[in-house]
Write an enzyme that holds these catalytic residues in place. Structure first.
Site, PDB file in Angstrom:
ATOM      1  N   HIS A  89      -5.785   6.254  -1.731  1.00  0.00           N
ATOM      2  CA  HIS A  89      -5.030   7.428  -1.304  1.00  0.00           C
ATOM      3  C   HIS A  89      -4.830   8.368  -2.492  1.00  0.00           C
ATOM      4  CE1 HIS A  89      -4.050   6.247   2.844  1.00  0.00           C
ATOM      5  NE2 HIS A  89      -4.103   5.009   2.369  1.00  0.00           N
ATOM      6  N   ASP A  98      -7.815  -3.642   7.874  1.00  0.00           N
ATOM      7  CA  ASP A  98      -6.774  -2.613   7.986  1.00  0.00           C
ATOM      8  C   ASP A  98      -6.172  -2.644   9.384  1.00  0.00           C
ATOM      9  OD1 ASP A  98      -5.159  -0.623   6.906  1.00  0.00           O
ATOM     10  OD2 ASP A  98      -6.523   1.006   7.422  1.00  0.00           O
ATOM     11  N   ARG A 103     -21.672  16.890  -8.815  1.00  0.00           N
ATOM     12  CA  ARG A 103     -21.135  17.216 -10.144  1.00  0.00           C
ATOM     13  C   ARG A 103     -19.837  16.463 -10.445  1.00  0.00           C
ATOM     14  NH1 ARG A 103     -23.020  22.559  -8.704  1.00  0.00           N
ATOM     15  NH2 ARG A 103     -24.810  23.113 -10.010  1.00  0.00           N
ATOM     16  N   ASN A 120     -12.370   6.253   2.465  1.00  0.00           N
ATOM     17  CA  ASN A 120     -11.241   6.795   3.222  1.00  0.00           C
ATOM     18  C   ASN A 120     -10.077   7.146   2.317  1.00  0.00           C
ATOM     19  OD1 ASN A 120     -12.382   4.436   5.448  1.00  0.00           O
ATOM     20  ND2 ASN A 120     -12.244   6.572   6.063  1.00  0.00           N
ATOM     21  N   ALA A 164      -5.191   5.892  12.002  1.00  0.00           N
ATOM     22  CA  ALA A 164      -3.996   5.182  11.537  1.00  0.00           C
ATOM     23  C   ALA A 164      -4.251   3.686  11.592  1.00  0.00           C
ATOM     24  CB  ALA A 164      -2.785   5.556  12.393  1.00  0.00           C
ATOM     25  N   HIS A 220     -14.276   4.524  10.615  1.00  0.00           N
ATOM     26  CA  HIS A 220     -13.772   4.929   9.309  1.00  0.00           C
ATOM     27  C   HIS A 220     -14.883   5.370   8.364  1.00  0.00           C
ATOM     28  CE1 HIS A 220     -10.019   3.077  10.646  1.00  0.00           C
ATOM     29  NE2 HIS A 220      -9.429   3.631   9.596  1.00  0.00           N
ATOM     30  N   ASP A 260     -15.749  -0.679  10.950  1.00  0.00           N
ATOM     31  CA  ASP A 260     -15.575  -0.535  12.396  1.00  0.00           C
ATOM     32  C   ASP A 260     -16.449   0.565  12.990  1.00  0.00           C
ATOM     33  OD1 ASP A 260     -14.294   1.695  11.407  1.00  0.00           O
ATOM     34  OD2 ASP A 260     -12.381   1.340  12.421  1.00  0.00           O
ATOM     35  N   GLU A 307       0.854  -1.185   0.000  1.00  0.00           N
ATOM     36  CA  GLU A 307       0.000   0.000   0.000  1.00  0.00           C
ATOM     37  C   GLU A 307       0.892   1.238   0.000  1.00  0.00           C
ATOM     38  OE1 GLU A 307      -3.569   2.126   2.598  1.00  0.00           O
ATOM     39  OE2 GLU A 307      -2.565   0.353   3.391  1.00  0.00           O
ATOM     40  N   HIS A 333      -0.043   7.894   6.150  1.00  0.00           N
ATOM     41  CA  HIS A 333       1.223   7.607   5.472  1.00  0.00           C
ATOM     42  C   HIS A 333       2.166   8.799   5.596  1.00  0.00           C
ATOM     43  CE1 HIS A 333      -0.029   3.930   3.044  1.00  0.00           C
ATOM     44  NE2 HIS A 333      -1.113   4.277   3.724  1.00  0.00           N
TER      45      HIS A 333
END
Length: 386
Positions: free
Chosen positions: A197, A277, A229, A221, A311, A253, A250, A131, A143
């Site tokens: 991401h 995750d 739009r 996320n 995180a 998130h 969970d 990832e 990250h």
């Protein structure tokens, strides 16, 4: 000891249908079949699972750590073994240890550890999920922005060699730092390319799906949202039938209302599947840990940086199944499929994992009717018993 086993008395879900008054026959680590309980199975070791549910083992395609180990901090064979062992306690029978954005050296070490885990046939080890680091700084999440960078020819070559040697590789990339040609090369080699991401819009996301991206990393996320739009990555994930999407269930998130909207709106045949995750604290009483030199705090079911940025997640796969069943009202069959059949489809391994059909691996979980854990089996052998 005979190589054949017969598990009887339980209610069996094969990933498609329920079987009552039936027995699961296992031979040499694989499902031989599901037969009426009274049918003779020849010489077989018999187990009575009366009053229990027997369901396909869970498959988690995004697992950063568990049992006190984090792949970024412990990119070794022992680290991977520790992670797999920790998640087996919660019904996960196959997983992708996940390396988030890090240095070239750490990534190389993680790949070597993955190859060692495959050679050692570590129970539960499926492959790797890389990832990053080819993500968008604008949507970096937890990250480290200093380690995010464009994909270079050497990166591509390393990943192509990895998927050839490892067999199962997922790579999360952002179009901002990976080209369509690179995605096309990875997909052609057998890697599962996931978009994540990233801040790109709907059209770009769709173009990358056409280039070979197969899924989207942790839907909602660290990505451009659904606008009226500009549908963004979220809109592309829901509207594009070739894309699957991972979901962290969970309650932190993604709001349950958003989960329900996404599940109702997802165009097939691509499916929304569960990922944890999970980080290193799973299965431990740890209250904090370190990632890339930064302390991550564990409190009230959340894992956060000091500034409150999420995180990773503090949830296991069985709890995720319970969440979508109990909080979202999904039928238990669908909740189980989201943790087993659908991830298998994403990775292209449905012929031998994710369902309990003749010839598939005998990976399954025994649960109470209330979805309490009793035992986890991989290849027809018990790897955890409560």
């Amino acid at each position: 000891m005979t190589a054949r086993k017969k598990i009887t008395g339980g209610r069996i879900f094969d990933g498609i249908d329920w079987h009552d008054g039936a027995a699961l026959i296992i031979e040499a680590g694989h499902v031989k079949g599901i037969v009426p309980a009274g049918v003779a199975a020849g010489e077989a070791e018999t187990m009575d699972a009366r009053g229990l549910l027997l369901v396909p083992g869970f498959i988690d395609l995004q697992v950063n750590g568990g049992g006190g180990a984090l792949l970024n901090e412990q990119p070794t064979l022992d680290g991977i073994r520790q992670i797999c062992t920790a998640h087996a306690k919660f019904g996960t029978t196959a997983l992708l240890p996940t390396l988030i954005t890090d240095t070239r050296e750490v990534r190389a070490a993680a790949i070597e550890a993955g190859l060692a885990a495959r050679a050692a046939a570590v129970p539960g080890f499926l492959g790797l999920h890389l990832e990053g680091p080819h993500l968008s700084v604008a949507r970096k999440g937890a990250h480290d922005a200093a380690l995010i960078r464009p994909m270079e020819d050497t990166d591509l070559a390393e990943m192509l060699a990895c998927v050839k040697a490892l067999g199962a590789l997922m790579v999360t990339v952002a179009p901002e730092n990976a080209t369509k040609e690179q995605v096309r090369s990875l997909a052609a080699a057998g890697a599962v390319v996931s978009l994540g991401h990233t801040d790109v819009g709907f059209e770009t996301a769709c173009a990358y799906a056409k280039a070979g991206a197969r899924t989207v990393t942790h839907l909602f996320n660290a990505m451009s949202g659904l606008g009226h739009r500009e549908p963004g990555i979220v809109g592309a994930a829901l509207a594009t039938g070739t894309l699957h999407a991972g979901l962290i269930a969970d309650g932190f998130h993604v709001d349950p209302a958003s989960m329900g909207i996404a599940l109702r709106g997802k165009r097939g045949p691509g499916q929304i599947f569960l990922v944890t995750d999970a980080m290193s604290p799973i299965g431990t009483d740890m209250t904090s840990f370190f990632l890339n030199g930064r302390e991550i705090l564990r409190k009230d079911g959340r894992l956060t940086l000091a500034d409150g940025t999420l995180a990773g997640a503090d949830i296991d796969m069985l709890s995720s199944v319970r969440f979508v069943h109990e909080k979202l009202g999904l039928p238990i069959e669908e909740a189980i499929r989201m943790a087993s059949a659908y991830p298998a489809d994403v990775m292209g391994i449905a012929s031998h994992k994710g369902r309990l059909l003749p010839g598939t691996d005998a990976d399954f979980v025994l649960l109470t009717p209330e979805l309490g854990m009793k035992s986890t089996w991989i290849g027809g052998e018990v790897v955890f018993a409560a």
